[in-house]
Write a protein that holds these residues in place. Sequence first.
Motif, mmCIF file in Angstrom:
data_model
loop_
_atom_site.group_PDB
_atom_site.id
_atom_site.type_symbol
_atom_site.label_atom_id
_atom_site.label_comp_id
_atom_site.label_asym_id
_atom_site.label_seq_id
_atom_site.Cartn_x
_atom_site.Cartn_y
_atom_site.Cartn_z
ATOM 1 N N ARG A 128 0.832 -1.205 0.000
ATOM 2 C CA ARG A 128 0.000 0.000 0.000
ATOM 3 C C ARG A 128 0.866 1.255 0.000
ATOM 4 O O ARG A 128 0.576 2.217 -0.709
ATOM 5 C CB ARG A 128 -0.944 0.006 1.211
ATOM 6 C CG ARG A 128 -2.075 -0.995 1.108
ATOM 7 C CD ARG A 128 -3.099 -0.803 2.208
ATOM 8 N NE ARG A 128 -2.552 -0.912 3.543
ATOM 9 C CZ ARG A 128 -2.551 -2.012 4.283
ATOM 10 N NH1 ARG A 128 -3.075 -3.127 3.821
ATOM 11 N NH2 ARG A 128 -2.044 -2.002 5.503
ATOM 12 N N ALA A 129 1.932 1.246 0.789
ATOM 13 C CA ALA A 129 2.822 2.409 0.843
ATOM 14 C C ALA A 129 3.513 2.632 -0.503
ATOM 15 O O ALA A 129 3.628 3.769 -0.970
ATOM 16 C CB ALA A 129 3.856 2.234 1.951
ATOM 17 N N ALA A 130 3.968 1.556 -1.140
ATOM 18 C CA ALA A 130 4.617 1.679 -2.447
ATOM 19 C C ALA A 130 3.627 2.207 -3.483
ATOM 20 O O ALA A 130 3.969 3.091 -4.287
ATOM 21 C CB ALA A 130 5.179 0.330 -2.894
ATOM 22 N N HIS A 131 2.399 1.709 -3.447
ATOM 23 C CA HIS A 131 1.378 2.193 -4.376
ATOM 24 C C HIS A 131 1.085 3.671 -4.137
ATOM 25 O O HIS A 131 0.976 4.445 -5.100
ATOM 26 C CB HIS A 131 0.101 1.367 -4.239
ATOM 27 C CG HIS A 131 -1.016 1.871 -5.095
ATOM 28 N ND1 HIS A 131 -1.023 1.719 -6.466
ATOM 29 C CD2 HIS A 131 -2.142 2.561 -4.784
ATOM 30 C CE1 HIS A 131 -2.109 2.294 -6.957
ATOM 31 N NE2 HIS A 131 -2.807 2.802 -5.953
ATOM 32 N N ALA A 135 1.551 6.633 -6.875
ATOM 33 C CA ALA A 135 0.418 7.484 -7.261
ATOM 34 C C ALA A 135 0.730 8.954 -6.997
ATOM 35 O O ALA A 135 0.411 9.828 -7.819
ATOM 36 C CB ALA A 135 -0.835 7.073 -6.496
ATOM 37 N N THR A 136 1.381 9.231 -5.892
ATOM 38 C CA THR A 136 1.745 10.610 -5.560
ATOM 39 C C THR A 136 2.795 11.139 -6.530
ATOM 40 O O THR A 136 2.693 12.266 -7.009
ATOM 41 C CB THR A 136 2.266 10.695 -4.113
ATOM 42 O OG1 THR A 136 1.243 10.222 -3.243
ATOM 43 C CG2 THR A 136 2.628 12.112 -3.727
ATOM 44 N N ALA A 137 3.781 10.322 -6.836
ATOM 45 C CA ALA A 137 4.831 10.736 -7.773
ATOM 46 C C ALA A 137 4.251 11.007 -9.153
ATOM 47 O O ALA A 137 4.688 11.928 -9.859
ATOM 48 C CB ALA A 137 5.925 9.681 -7.848
ATOM 49 N N ALA A 138 3.248 10.235 -9.548
ATOM 50 C CA ALA A 138 2.625 10.413 -10.862
ATOM 51 C C ALA A 138 1.933 11.772 -10.975
ATOM 52 O O ALA A 138 1.816 12.330 -12.062
ATOM 53 C CB ALA A 138 1.622 9.299 -11.133
ATOM 54 N N THR A 139 1.504 12.324 -9.859
ATOM 55 C CA THR A 139 0.853 13.648 -9.877
ATOM 56 C C THR A 139 1.868 14.777 -9.735
ATOM 57 O O THR A 139 1.489 15.941 -9.764
ATOM 58 C CB THR A 139 -0.188 13.767 -8.742
ATOM 59 O OG1 THR A 139 0.487 13.688 -7.482
ATOM 60 C CG2 THR A 139 -1.252 12.699 -8.855
ATOM 61 N N GLY A 140 3.146 14.414 -9.514
ATOM 62 C CA GLY A 140 4.182 15.440 -9.367
ATOM 63 C C GLY A 140 4.308 15.986 -7.960
ATOM 64 O O GLY A 140 5.071 16.920 -7.708
ATOM 65 N N LYS A 141 3.578 15.402 -7.021
ATOM 66 C CA LYS A 141 3.643 15.863 -5.631
ATOM 67 C C LYS A 141 4.711 15.082 -4.879
ATOM 68 O O LYS A 141 5.097 13.989 -5.283
ATOM 69 C CB LYS A 141 2.296 15.675 -4.932
ATOM 70 C CG LYS A 141 1.187 16.526 -5.515
ATOM 71 C CD LYS A 141 -0.097 16.273 -4.770
ATOM 72 C CE LYS A 141 -1.234 17.086 -5.375
ATOM 73 N NZ LYS A 141 -2.514 16.795 -4.725
#
Length: 194
Positions: A128-131, A135-141
């Motif tokens: 869950r943490a890796a996902h 997901a956060t990196a994909a948004t640029g955050k």
Amino acid sequence: MELGYARVSTTHQDLERQLDALGHHGIPDERIYTDKKTGATIDRPGFTELRRYARSGDTIIATNLDRLGRNLRECLNVVHELREQGIGIKTLKDPIPIDTTDDSPMAELAVALLALFAHMERVFMRERAAHAREATAATGKLPGRPRKLDPNQLAAAQAALDTGQTADQIAAAFGVSRATLYRNLTENKPADQQ
């Protein structure tokens, strides 16, 4: 004799809930051993001291079996080694009560099941943490909690530091702790400057 053991995974976590449960069970403070270290390693000072102190006939009480370790193999090894020394383990809050002083097959099954569940939860937690990071990196955050200081505030804080203001003065001006100020400044630097 009953001996208590409480553990949390990091120094930022609180042992109070576990200590209260052990105290309510009747274990005095001087017979409770604690660690603030991950259960993924068996190299924990409090647990090592507890194992040195415990004698045949003693019982180690913990709130949950996963306090002894989250790694399935290590948890089962600890239970086995303690039983070989005549030391029992009881848990106070597990959904399936653990009492290794009972030699029944059901007691052994309960230990195996809870150790397996703890191991599975650790695996799922990592997934869950890796996902969440992906997901956060994909948004640029940036992953993790939101930063206390935005980029403009960080630039102003760095400029104030460069002009000679103390970290305590700057932290007070922005309403954060000195540690938060330094952490945010460090996280804001490019990797080659850290």
